[in-house]
Enzyme design. Sequence first.
Site, mmCIF file in Angstrom:
data_model
loop_
_atom_site.group_PDB
_atom_site.id
_atom_site.type_symbol
_atom_site.label_atom_id
_atom_site.label_comp_id
_atom_site.label_asym_id
_atom_site.label_seq_id
_atom_site.Cartn_x
_atom_site.Cartn_y
_atom_site.Cartn_z
ATOM 1 N N GLY A 49 28.123 -6.137 4.546
ATOM 2 C CA GLY A 49 29.228 -6.838 4.685
ATOM 3 C C GLY A 49 30.119 -5.777 4.315
ATOM 4 C CB SER A 50 33.583 -6.443 2.714
ATOM 5 O OG SER A 50 34.038 -6.998 3.847
#
Length: 647
Positions: free
Chosen positions: A326-327
């Site tokens: 993810g981020s």
Amino acid sequence: MRKSPRDTAESTREISRRAALLGGAMGAIVGVLGLRMRKMQLEQADQYRTLAEGNSVKIRLIPPARGLIYDRNGVLIAGNEQNYRVTITRESTDDLERTIAALQELIPISDSEALDILAELRKRAPTVPVTVADQLSWEEFSRLAVNAPALPGVTPEVGLSRSYPQGPDFAHVIGYVGPVSDYDLSRIEDPDPLLRIPKFQLGKLGIEAKYEENLRGQAGQRRVEVNSGGREMRELGRQEGDPGANLQLTLDHALQNFALARLGDESAAAVVMDVTNGDVMAIASAPSFDPNLFVRGISNADYRALTEDDHRPLADKTVQGQYPPGSTYKMVVALAGLEAGIIGPGDTEYCPGHFTVSGRRFHCWKRGGHGTVNLAKSLEQSCDVFYYELAMKVGIEKMSEMAKRLGIGVRHELPMSAVREGVAPTKDWKQQRFDQPWQIGDSINASIGQGYVLATPLQLAVMTSRIASGREISPRLVRAVDGTELPQTEAPDLGLSAAGLEQVRRGMFQVVNGSSGTARGSMIAAKEWRMAGKTGTSQVRNITAAERARGVVSNDDLPWNRRDHALFVCYAPFDAPRYAVAVVVEHGGGGSTAAAPIARDIMLFALAGGLPPLSAYPKAQQARMRTLLEGLELIAPATPGNTRTRV
């Protein structure tokens, strides 16, 4: 020709010398034989009398004590305990069925177990003793020992069995031992004779398996007198073996225990690393299990409960679990852009909430968009569109190269089972793996840690350590073997620009401490311990255009196994980094709500060296944190050793 008197005298002297030498040699031989006969008749009379009476001398192997395993502070996490057991040697008994039936009257052996014992005895060589029961109580063992003289071939024994005094705390990293199987023997080219001793314990998983040869030790021997009926009469001699090497790990039991307790009932993982030298301080996978169950023979019901649990307690999520990061992957993409000179700290992008390429729309997590953002703001607010744009300029090859430089897509050599290497995809990788060409959309998905990108919690901790230190920190789990500390060299410089690293670190600082930071709710109030971090949320399902049009379904309204994974990475103190923490909560929802609070508490425990003071939390959270911390079931060592006390 006649010899002169002189020659005759010389010849006589020569013969006399030879006769004296020959006589002396014969006398020495007779003397040696006499001494040997005296030794045999007087000193070894009992031994030869035994042989003459039909007794025999057998050599029995003595299993050595398995090496102990300690944490970094000397707390015992894998030891040995006394084990009372009984064996039968087939060649020493004429009637196996009658002998086993007699044993059933003395100790608990079911009829089905008796049949298994008979089958095992007939499968093994007649001279090999087979363990028919172990983990006997003292009362059972005493009853057996009293009746043993009437049971040919039956031998009560006192041995050692592996024990894990800290229970589930280290189950995944230490692993466990179990009896040697035929499969184990088939994998070894020249098995140690020890491994053929029935019920001998061999490392099956984790450090127990990876350091098996160090921990096993060398067998001893004992010479025993056995009569013609197969009964062991007495011990004639004994040579003790060498115990296995002791190991000291880099792990801290108190921190490991806290991390596991803080993960609670989640299906999750947490890794804590010392960013100065790579020591793994804690590596916890939840839920865990009790390794002692496997040592003593786990029941079908217990094993079924472990394998059917949807939270997968037997899986080590820290090194085996591969998740879309993810981020948390945005630091990789940012550094790739900075190193390539494609962006600078002041460069901005406009985020309207989506990004369109080749007719396909890629959405930002914030539906209305973030407006104009620079690098620091893109990290603070986790703007997706900024990284979509950056991926188009940087390209997948540079992103993959930076990922590997930071430790993702690389297998880290720790002595744990099934350590995975993650995936830092490239065009060639996709072509070889799926026989498909790379697409623009693949690069865009990779820019926010989705698509083909995969990382383990260990790799995320390594990545964070390298960003915090600027060095190629590698994880280390074993600190010393038999008191000798393993050599450790200083990690080389990553070769990244100091200015670029500083920009990324500042952005991570704003994630936790900025007014719009996605992890502001998990900030540390104590200024000397302020941390930098990054939230991450990775999708495990596709969101259709129709669902976006009517509103994306909340994670809370989805079945547990369809919710997003929650991630958070951090390091602290910001001004002088000491520890890096990575937390992944499977199907936890959002990184800011599920993973960041756990990581913050684990970080504070590491920094404080124990339960963190409430003053380290924002005032508005102190009452809640008091209740949370007091409610944790913590078991911590009081002193070096295996003593455990409830906090």
